[in-house]
Design an enzyme around this catalytic site. Structure first.
Site, PDB file in Angstrom:
ATOM      1  N   GLU A  69      52.325  39.467  47.794  1.00 45.29           N
ATOM      2  CA  GLU A  69      52.100  40.987  47.193  1.00 45.29           C
ATOM      3  C   GLU A  69      52.468  42.132  48.202  1.00 45.29           C
ATOM      4  O   GLU A  69      51.678  43.145  48.372  1.00 45.29           O
ATOM      5  CB  GLU A  69      50.741  41.186  46.630  1.00 45.29           C
ATOM      6  CG  GLU A  69      50.579  40.166  45.232  1.00 45.29           C
ATOM      7  CD  GLU A  69      49.496  40.543  44.377  1.00 45.29           C
ATOM      8  OE1 GLU A  69      48.639  41.554  44.618  1.00 45.29           O
ATOM      9  OE2 GLU A  69      49.059  39.887  43.369  1.00 45.29           O
TER      10      GLU A  69
ATOM     11  N   GLU B 192      49.284  33.135  41.610  1.00 47.77           N
ATOM     12  CA  GLU B 192      47.957  33.349  41.110  1.00 47.77           C
ATOM     13  C   GLU B 192      47.908  33.755  39.583  1.00 47.77           C
ATOM     14  O   GLU B 192      48.823  34.375  39.070  1.00 47.77           O
ATOM     15  CB  GLU B 192      47.651  34.739  41.909  1.00 47.77           C
ATOM     16  CG  GLU B 192      47.499  34.531  43.572  1.00 47.77           C
ATOM     17  CD  GLU B 192      46.838  35.613  44.042  1.00 47.77           C
ATOM     18  OE1 GLU B 192      46.201  36.585  43.477  1.00 47.77           O
ATOM     19  OE2 GLU B 192      47.256  35.710  45.504  1.00 47.77           O
TER      20      GLU B 192
HETATM   21  C1  GBH Z   1      45.687  39.670  43.610  1.00 50.65           C
HETATM   22  O1  GBH Z   1      45.944  40.916  43.621  1.00 50.65           O
HETATM   23  C2  GBH Z   1      45.500  39.212  45.283  1.00 50.65           C
HETATM   24  O2  GBH Z   1      46.532  38.752  45.762  1.00 50.65           O
HETATM   25  C3  GBH Z   1      44.244  38.340  45.537  1.00 50.65           C
HETATM   26  O3  GBH Z   1      44.065  38.573  46.890  1.00 50.65           O
HETATM   27  C4  GBH Z   1      43.133  39.230  44.960  1.00 50.65           C
HETATM   28  O4  GBH Z   1      41.786  38.461  45.218  1.00 50.65           O
HETATM   29  C5  GBH Z   1      43.413  38.995  43.254  1.00 50.65           C
HETATM   30  O5  GBH Z   1      44.610  39.355  42.844  1.00 50.65           O
HETATM   31  C6  GBH Z   1      42.317  39.523  42.412  1.00 50.65           C
HETATM   32  O6  GBH Z   1      42.115  40.751  42.491  1.00 50.65           O
HETATM   33  O7  GBH Z   1      41.206  48.842  42.725  1.00 50.65           O
HETATM   34  O8  GBH Z   1      41.703  49.710  40.610  1.00 50.65           O
HETATM   35  O9  GBH Z   1      43.108  50.442  42.359  1.00 50.65           O
HETATM   36  C7  GBH Z   1      46.085  41.397  42.307  1.00 50.65           C
HETATM   37  C8  GBH Z   1      46.853  42.573  42.109  1.00 50.65           C
HETATM   38  C9  GBH Z   1      46.425  45.129  42.739  1.00 50.65           C
HETATM   39  C10 GBH Z   1      45.173  43.853  41.399  1.00 50.65           C
HETATM   40  C11 GBH Z   1      45.685  46.073  43.265  1.00 50.65           C
HETATM   41  C12 GBH Z   1      44.010  45.277  41.949  1.00 50.65           C
HETATM   42  C13 GBH Z   1      43.810  47.389  42.559  1.00 50.65           C
HETATM   43  C14 GBH Z   1      43.255  48.090  41.252  1.00 50.65           C
HETATM   44  N1  GBH Z   1      46.043  43.963  42.584  1.00 50.65           N
HETATM   45  N2  GBH Z   1      44.798  46.214  42.359  1.00 50.65           N
HETATM   46  S1  GBH Z   1      42.349  49.386  41.633  1.00 50.65           S
END
Ligand code: GBH
Length: 453
Positions: free
Chosen positions: A172, A360
């Site tokens: 990502e 994922e």
């Molecule tokens: C994935 O990201 C990651 O690859 C993994 O490490 C993680 O544990 C998993 O998802 C579950 O979250 O805090 O409201 O600003 C997923 C995409 C992009 C989702 C950033 C959360 C932040 C939202 N992520 N986003 S916020």
């Protein structure tokens, strides 16, 4: 019988890969063991106010020591594959220079133990834990980081050559750039804007492309190389030709800074026009490297965006989610099983991708141990059943999906959410490190055993 007929229709292809996924910083702990260097996430998590529950990942799931137990859990589940990541600061504590043999040995032991359990390792080389020493030199804002990453990736892939069939360069880029460089929600939390942000993003893409080449040079010809990118899956509001066409256009333009550049070796005209003066500086040679041919594309898909056709220069418009739209515990996960039907199908069609893994998918849940110690996470079971049903339907309709990795095997350190959001199909009591499979784990075991939903 009809029942058998239905079951046959809901089957996944023979040889479909079922797995679970984790990432080094989220599960390993042991941050001071065996000469590991500091990462940007150690610094970030230890900065007061950054992680919501004030926690850090110094211990996390202690997987650095407990991986044999966790492999036994996977064996009981029946998974054929495990997606893990290598911590760059365990291999090169200062980001470059002399490799640390103890760090390398840990991953060799891990992949050997996986093979002994009949589980194929899928290795991600960068899941956000940049060596702090490189951050001090500008991190991804510094073009040299791309080269340092390729050197590390080539070295590590060479060390694991023959024991790991699938390598992913990065996890990502969109997230660690968007949230770590564009906002302050993740390490290193820089909050950059404009051209500075675009240049960091461009350097990360360059690092991916250089690493694809370095991994190929360091490994045998059967090794498969790709990346794992996160997308909000493009979905038509509903299955009408004009909305499907709109979602296909969104697949290209909404990912223009990431997957589209990686699969076409160019930034779209619309992307560069929209950025204007904020566009990154780049050369034709860099774009050729960014577009280095890969063997598969990993997609992390938790949710998506609905699109309708629109009379504008893009030809599409995103439909906002009303407040009443159903969500999971994590507020960013709109419940959208369609994402696994349309996401892989439209990305493959729009970018000409030949092989996809869902690297994922999963959800957080507030389900916790009941009086008998059971974790009945029925929201996660419901989520997985619906998403997997749509994935199966998509594959039956031609989406080139070869495997699925459930995020996550274990509850773990959920970045800036600390331990407040649990994505595991296994409950972890962080005080004792005791693991307890949740109801969803039983559900997933049945899906794998039947290779059907
Ligand atoms: C994935 O990201 C990651 O690859 C993994 O490490 C993680 O544990 C998993 O998802 C579950 O979250 O805090 O409201 O600003 C997923 C995409 C992009 C989702 C950033 C959360 C932040 C939202 N992520 N986003 S916020």
């Amino acid at each position: 019988t009809d029942a058998q007929g239905n079951a046959a229709k809901r089957a996944f292809p023979r040889g479909f890969v079922w797995g679970t996924a984790t990432a080094a910083y989220q599960v390993e702990g042991a941050t001071g063991a065996d000469g590991r260097g500091e990462s940007i996430w150690d610094v970030y998590a230890h900065t007061p106010g950054k992680v919501v529950d004030g926690s850090n990942a110094d211990v996390a799931d202690d997987d650095y020591h407990r991986y044999p137990e966790d492999i036994a859990l996977m064996h009981a589940l029946g998974v054929g594959a495990y997606r893990f990541s290598v911590a760059w600061p365990r291999i090169f504590p200062d980001g470059a220079g002399r490799p640390d043999a103890k760090g390398v040995d840990y991953y060799k032991r891990l992949v050997d133990a996986l093979h002994a359990a009949g589980i194929e390792p899928y290795c991600t080389l960068y899941h956000w834990d940049l060596p702090e020493a490189l951050q001090r030199k500008g991190g991804w804002q510094n073009r040299d980081t791309a080269k340092a990453f390729a050197d590390y990736a080539g070295y590590m892939a060479g060390q694991l050559d023959g024991r790991v069939s699938h390598f992913m360069t990065m996890n990502e880029i969109s997230t660690f750039i968007g949230n770590g460089y564009g906002s302050t929600a993740m390490a290193p939390g820089l909050g950059l804007k404009g051209q500075a942000l675009q240049q960091a993003r461009h350097h990360a893409l360059l690092g991916h492309g250089l690493a694809v080449q370095a991994i190929r040079t360091a490994t045998n010809a059967k090794t498969r190389v790709g990346s794992a990118e996160g997308i909000d899956a493009p979905m038509p509001a509903f299955d009408a030709p004009e909305h499907v066409a709109a979602a296909r256009k969104a697949a290209v333009e909404e990912n223009a800074g990431y997957l589209t550049a990686m699969h076409t070796g160019r930034y779209t005209d619309l992307y560069l026009e929209t950025l204007g003066a904020a566009a990154p500086k780049f050369t034709a040679e860099e774009m050729r490297i960014i577009g280095s041919k890969t063997d598969f594309q990993g997609l992390n898909i938790y949710t998506g965006n609905y699109y309708i056709a629109a009379d504008n220069e893009r030809g599409y418009e995103a439909v906002p989610f009303p407040a009443s739209y159903p969500r999971m515990q994590s507020s960013w996960i709109q419940f959208a099983p369609d994402a696994l039907y349309w996401g892989p199908k439209l990305m493959a069609e729009a970018l000409g991708i030949g092989a996809i893994y869902i690297t994922e998918n999963g959800t957080s849940s507030t389900a916790a141990p009941d009086a008998e110690g059971r974790v009945l996470d029925i929201d996660r079971v419901m989520f997985l059943r619906q998403y997997l049903g749509e994935l199966q339907r998509g594959i039956a309709d031609g989406a080139p999906v070869r495997g699925y990795f459930l995020w996550s095997l274990l509850d773990n350190f959920e970045w800036s959410r600390g331990y407040s959001e649990r994505f595991g199909i296994t409950w972890v009591d962080f005080a004792t490190q005791k693991r307890t499979p949740k109801l969803s784990s039983r559900f997933y075991r049945d899906v794998i055993a039947r290779n059907a939903i």
